[in-house]
Design an enzyme around this catalytic site. Structure first.
Site, mmCIF file in Angstrom:
data_model
loop_
_atom_site.group_PDB
_atom_site.id
_atom_site.type_symbol
_atom_site.label_atom_id
_atom_site.label_comp_id
_atom_site.label_asym_id
_atom_site.label_seq_id
_atom_site.Cartn_x
_atom_site.Cartn_y
_atom_site.Cartn_z
ATOM 1 N N SER A 135 0.846 -1.045 0.033
ATOM 2 C CA SER A 135 -0.141 -0.175 -0.020
ATOM 3 C C SER A 135 0.790 1.232 -0.010
ATOM 4 O O SER A 135 2.072 1.145 0.663
ATOM 5 C CB SER A 135 -0.751 -0.132 1.386
ATOM 6 O OG SER A 135 -1.510 1.085 1.576
ATOM 7 N N GLY A 158 6.518 8.140 -2.524
ATOM 8 C CA GLY A 158 6.650 9.108 -3.380
ATOM 9 C C GLY A 158 8.252 9.188 -3.805
ATOM 10 O O GLY A 158 8.264 10.340 -4.713
ATOM 11 N N GLY A 193 9.753 6.914 -5.262
ATOM 12 C CA GLY A 193 10.242 6.080 -6.439
ATOM 13 C C GLY A 193 10.370 6.872 -7.803
ATOM 14 O O GLY A 193 9.608 7.898 -7.922
ATOM 15 N N CYS A 236 7.119 7.765 -9.578
ATOM 16 C CA CYS A 236 6.072 8.021 -8.702
ATOM 17 C C CYS A 236 5.454 9.434 -8.833
ATOM 18 O O CYS A 236 6.263 10.208 -9.143
ATOM 19 C CB CYS A 236 6.383 7.875 -7.324
ATOM 20 S SG CYS A 236 6.898 6.022 -6.815
ATOM 21 N N ASP A 268 12.518 1.434 0.241
ATOM 22 C CA ASP A 268 11.878 1.278 -0.896
ATOM 23 C C ASP A 268 11.886 2.539 -1.775
ATOM 24 O O ASP A 268 10.903 3.344 -1.617
ATOM 25 C CB ASP A 268 10.492 0.852 -0.530
ATOM 26 C CG ASP A 268 9.580 0.695 -1.723
ATOM 27 O OD1 ASP A 268 10.222 0.513 -2.924
ATOM 28 O OD2 ASP A 268 8.518 0.683 -1.813
ATOM 29 N N GLY A 269 12.589 2.715 -3.036
ATOM 30 C CA GLY A 269 12.266 3.540 -4.119
ATOM 31 C C GLY A 269 13.402 4.611 -3.806
ATOM 32 O O GLY A 269 14.211 4.710 -2.839
ATOM 33 N N GLY A 270 13.802 5.013 -4.955
ATOM 34 C CA GLY A 270 14.837 6.268 -5.085
ATOM 35 C C GLY A 270 16.044 5.808 -5.142
ATOM 36 O O GLY A 270 17.073 6.649 -5.428
ATOM 37 N N TYR A 284 9.097 0.157 -18.274
ATOM 38 C CA TYR A 284 9.127 0.254 -16.576
ATOM 39 C C TYR A 284 7.911 1.241 -16.605
ATOM 40 O O TYR A 284 8.025 2.277 -17.055
ATOM 41 C CB TYR A 284 10.423 0.534 -16.263
ATOM 42 C CG TYR A 284 10.444 0.922 -14.676
ATOM 43 C CD1 TYR A 284 10.075 -0.112 -13.931
ATOM 44 C CD2 TYR A 284 10.780 2.045 -14.214
ATOM 45 C CE1 TYR A 284 10.079 -0.003 -12.414
ATOM 46 C CE2 TYR A 284 10.838 2.194 -12.732
ATOM 47 C CZ TYR A 284 10.580 1.035 -11.953
ATOM 48 O OH TYR A 284 10.479 1.242 -10.504
ATOM 49 N N MET A 303 3.315 1.171 -10.583
ATOM 50 C CA MET A 303 1.827 0.279 -10.444
ATOM 51 C C MET A 303 0.406 1.199 -10.153
ATOM 52 O O MET A 303 -0.508 0.824 -10.193
ATOM 53 C CB MET A 303 2.087 -0.552 -9.240
ATOM 54 C CG MET A 303 3.331 -1.474 -9.630
ATOM 55 S SD MET A 303 3.174 -2.749 -11.289
ATOM 56 C CE MET A 303 1.569 -3.530 -10.892
ATOM 57 N N ARG A 332 -3.763 -0.662 -4.594
ATOM 58 C CA ARG A 332 -2.645 0.037 -3.972
ATOM 59 C C ARG A 332 -2.846 1.673 -3.736
ATOM 60 O O ARG A 332 -2.388 2.036 -2.822
ATOM 61 C CB ARG A 332 -1.392 -0.220 -4.636
ATOM 62 C CG ARG A 332 -0.083 0.075 -3.623
ATOM 63 C CD ARG A 332 1.169 -0.097 -4.618
ATOM 64 N NE ARG A 332 2.330 -0.048 -3.671
ATOM 65 C CZ ARG A 332 3.188 0.774 -3.408
ATOM 66 N NH1 ARG A 332 3.147 1.907 -4.059
ATOM 67 N NH2 ARG A 332 4.051 0.623 -2.641
HETATM 68 P P1 XMP Z 1 12.297 3.002 -7.842
HETATM 69 O O1 XMP Z 1 12.968 4.451 -7.630
HETATM 70 O O2 XMP Z 1 13.167 1.919 -7.344
HETATM 71 O O3 XMP Z 1 10.947 2.960 -7.022
HETATM 72 O O4 XMP Z 1 11.981 3.100 -9.339
HETATM 73 C C1 XMP Z 1 10.265 1.876 -6.837
HETATM 74 C C2 XMP Z 1 9.187 2.023 -6.024
HETATM 75 O O5 XMP Z 1 8.293 2.954 -6.363
HETATM 76 C C3 XMP Z 1 6.975 2.574 -5.601
HETATM 77 N N1 XMP Z 1 5.937 2.608 -6.710
HETATM 78 C C4 XMP Z 1 5.020 3.825 -7.006
HETATM 79 N N2 XMP Z 1 4.981 4.868 -6.350
HETATM 80 N N3 XMP Z 1 3.104 5.425 -7.694
HETATM 81 C C5 XMP Z 1 4.071 5.697 -6.579
HETATM 82 O O6 XMP Z 1 3.763 6.595 -6.085
HETATM 83 C C6 XMP Z 1 3.478 4.457 -8.630
HETATM 84 O O7 XMP Z 1 2.754 4.335 -9.628
HETATM 85 C C7 XMP Z 1 4.473 3.372 -8.173
HETATM 86 N N4 XMP Z 1 4.710 2.106 -8.596
HETATM 87 C C8 XMP Z 1 5.963 1.743 -7.910
HETATM 88 C C9 XMP Z 1 6.982 1.268 -5.025
HETATM 89 O O8 XMP Z 1 7.227 1.488 -3.647
HETATM 90 C C10 XMP Z 1 8.277 0.800 -5.746
HETATM 91 O O9 XMP Z 1 9.154 -0.286 -4.840
#
Ligand code: XMP
Length: 491
Positions: free
Chosen positions: A257, A308, A310, A313, A346-348, A393, A396, A409
């Site tokens: 989520s 936010g 990612g 994102c 997670d992300g970034g 890529y 989601m 989600r």
């Molecule tokens: P990176 O930076 O590795 O990030 O490409 C991957 C993470 O981004 C999240 N994720 C999203 N966040 N909208 C969002 O706000 C989206 O459509 C989305 N898709 C993925 C998720 O936590 C992932 O692991």
């Protein structure tokens, strides 16, 4: 000199990785002595701190197997029916070698009309019923098909007859020596029980795996199979999905989520801990101490941090909610550490420096999407775009992805209008993760050496004691820290 994390992160700024830089520590050990062994959850150990994100352009069976072979883990996405997700998990767990091509099947009386019928595989297998559940009769290679003058010929007339196979329990060394000794260009791996083809080992796999740097200890579950994670939502019907995931052997389940501090998630964590106490639950996503406390209290075995941050994102722009990833990781980790709950940043993650920062700021692992997308192991096909080879890529929460299950989600239970919180894009061909993850891990070890930290735990201790010093970087300092003043350069 510099600031302690405690002081730096109490100034009211939403810092992210690029805003910060660590000051060097004292080195009295070699980079190779840095130990990256870590914890994904309370009960799961990994030999490298890398997790593949549950996204449908990142983690299906090939990525999950490659990550486990490297000592990390992949979390299989749930933008599909529960049965499909379970079958991806079963497929990954049944593999012994990090292969990337799912075998394609056809029946003897079929014709192959277009190269698309090969689904990027170099061969299609001909079986009695045209699917994986029947006897292997032969195979057709792309080049054989290309040479065929009359494309309306049924495959049994030009296929090569069924040939040498090997058991699917073969290790890489066993399969490789069979391939080399018999001068084959591919080897179907078959189930010992019924002789049905379960995998395809090609010369390309042989080269890819043989050329990979030496891998660490693979991530294996108590069953001796590769460890594989799975994601799911928090709706009532996710309980049925959960049953499928547990039956398929998922070693850990991620409650997916974008804002995990909800009654739905708290109740789902409690349900999972009551119903399947043997399966660890990763809850999230969270970015504040308050959110973290609530999910830990409900029983989370791991926390996923980021809102936010990612690369795909748009949550922060669309909803005005989120947090800079560096401060989010630091704040959540400081709460989670008190309960012994590991944190996933997670992300970034765009480079190995971001991995060092996420880990040194308190995370035990990093979860990656774009860093792994575009690799040989990511789902989807390469296409040529502006002269470079790219793979899709997408977020989601992008409109395209939300046509399937993933809408949960980002949307409320009953939302009628879909608002995108992510974008669809493409990333350049990165080659195999078997090659560049070990390379990145070596860079991470060098970063830890510069910090004077021999392990992830020792970096956390230095951070909390205030011995690890850091500062913010001005815009000019960030420019200076990157490549500058060159007409051109090579990476
Ligand atoms: P990176 O930076 O590795 O990030 O490409 C991957 C993470 O981004 C999240 N994720 C999203 N966040 N909208 C969002 O706000 C989206 O459509 C989305 N898709 C993925 C998720 O936590 C992932 O692991």
């Amino acid at each position: 000199d510099g600031f302690s994390a405690k002081r730096l992160f109490t100034q009211g700024f939403s810092y992210t990785y690029d805003d910060l830089i660590f000051l060097p520590g004292y080195i009295d050990f070699a980079a190779d002595e840095v130990n990256l062994t870590t914890k994904l959850t309370r009960n799961i150990e990994l030999s490298i701190p890398c997790v593949a994100s549950p996204m449908d352009t990142v983690t299906e069976s090939s990525m999950a197997v490659a990550m486990a072979a490297l000592g990390g883990i992949g979390i299989v996405h749930y933008n599909n029916k529960a049965e499909e997700q379970a079958s991806i998990i079963r497929n990954a767990k049944s593999r012994r070698i990090p292969l990337i091509t799912d075998p394609i099947f056809i029946s003897p009386t079929d014709t192959i009309d277009s190269v698309d019928d090969f689904y990027c595989s170099p061969y299609v297998f001909v079986t009695e019923s045209g699917n994986s559940n029947s006897k292997l009769l032969g195979a057709v290679g792309v080049s054989e098909w290309e040479r065929l003058l009359d494309k309306t010929t049924v495959v049994c007339e030009y296929m090569s007859e069924s040939r040498i196979t090997a058991p699917s329990s073969y290790t890489f060394e066993q399969a490789a020596s069979a391939l080399v000794a018999k001068k084959l260009d591919y080897l179907p791996l078959v189930s010992e029980e019924d002789g049905h083809v379960v995998d395809l080992f090609t010369t390309a796999d042989y080269e890819r795996i043989r050329n990979a740097p030496e891998l660490g200890l693979p991530s294996l579950g108590a069953d001796g199979e590769f460890m594989v994670g799975a994601a799911m939502g928090t709706r009532e019907d996710d309980k049925r999905r959960l049953e499928h995931l547990v039956k398929a052997g998922a070693n850990v389940v991620v409650l997916d989520s974008s804002q995990g501090h909800s009654i739905y998630q708290l109740e789902m964590i409690k349900y999972m801990k009551r119903t399947y106490p043997e399966v660890d639950v990763i809850a999230g996503n969270v970015v504040t101490m308050n959110q973290a406390r609530a999910l830990i209290e409900a029983g989370a075995d791991g926390l996923r941090v980021g809102m936010g941050s990612g690369s795909i994102c748009t949550t922060q722009e669309v909803c005005a909610v989120g947090r800079g990833q560096a401060i989010a990781v630091y704040k959540v980790s400081s709460v989670a550490a008190q309960s012994g709950v590991p944190v996933i940043a997670d992300g970034g993650i765009g480079n190995s420096g971001h991995i060092v920062k996420g880990l040194a700021l308190g995370a035990s692992t990093v979860m990656m999407g774009s860093f792994l997308a575009g690799s040989n192991e990511a789902p989807g096909r390469y296409v040529s775009q502006g002269g470079i080879c790219v793979k899709k890529y997408r977020g989601m929460g992008s409109l395209e992805a939300m046509t399937k299950e993933s809408a949960a989600r980002y949307l409320g239970e009953k939302a009628k209008i879909k608002v995108a919180q992510g974008v669809e894009g493409s990333v350049a061909d990165k080659g195999s993760v078997l090659k560049y993850i070990p390379y990145s891990m070596q860079a991470v070890k060098q970063g830890f050496q510069d910090l004077g930290a021999t392990s992830i735990q020792s970096a956390h201790n230095l951070l909390r004691s205030g011995a690890l010093r850091l500062e913010t970087r001005t815009a000019a300092a960030q420019r200076e820290g990157g490549v500058h003043d060159l007409v051109s350069y090579k990476k």
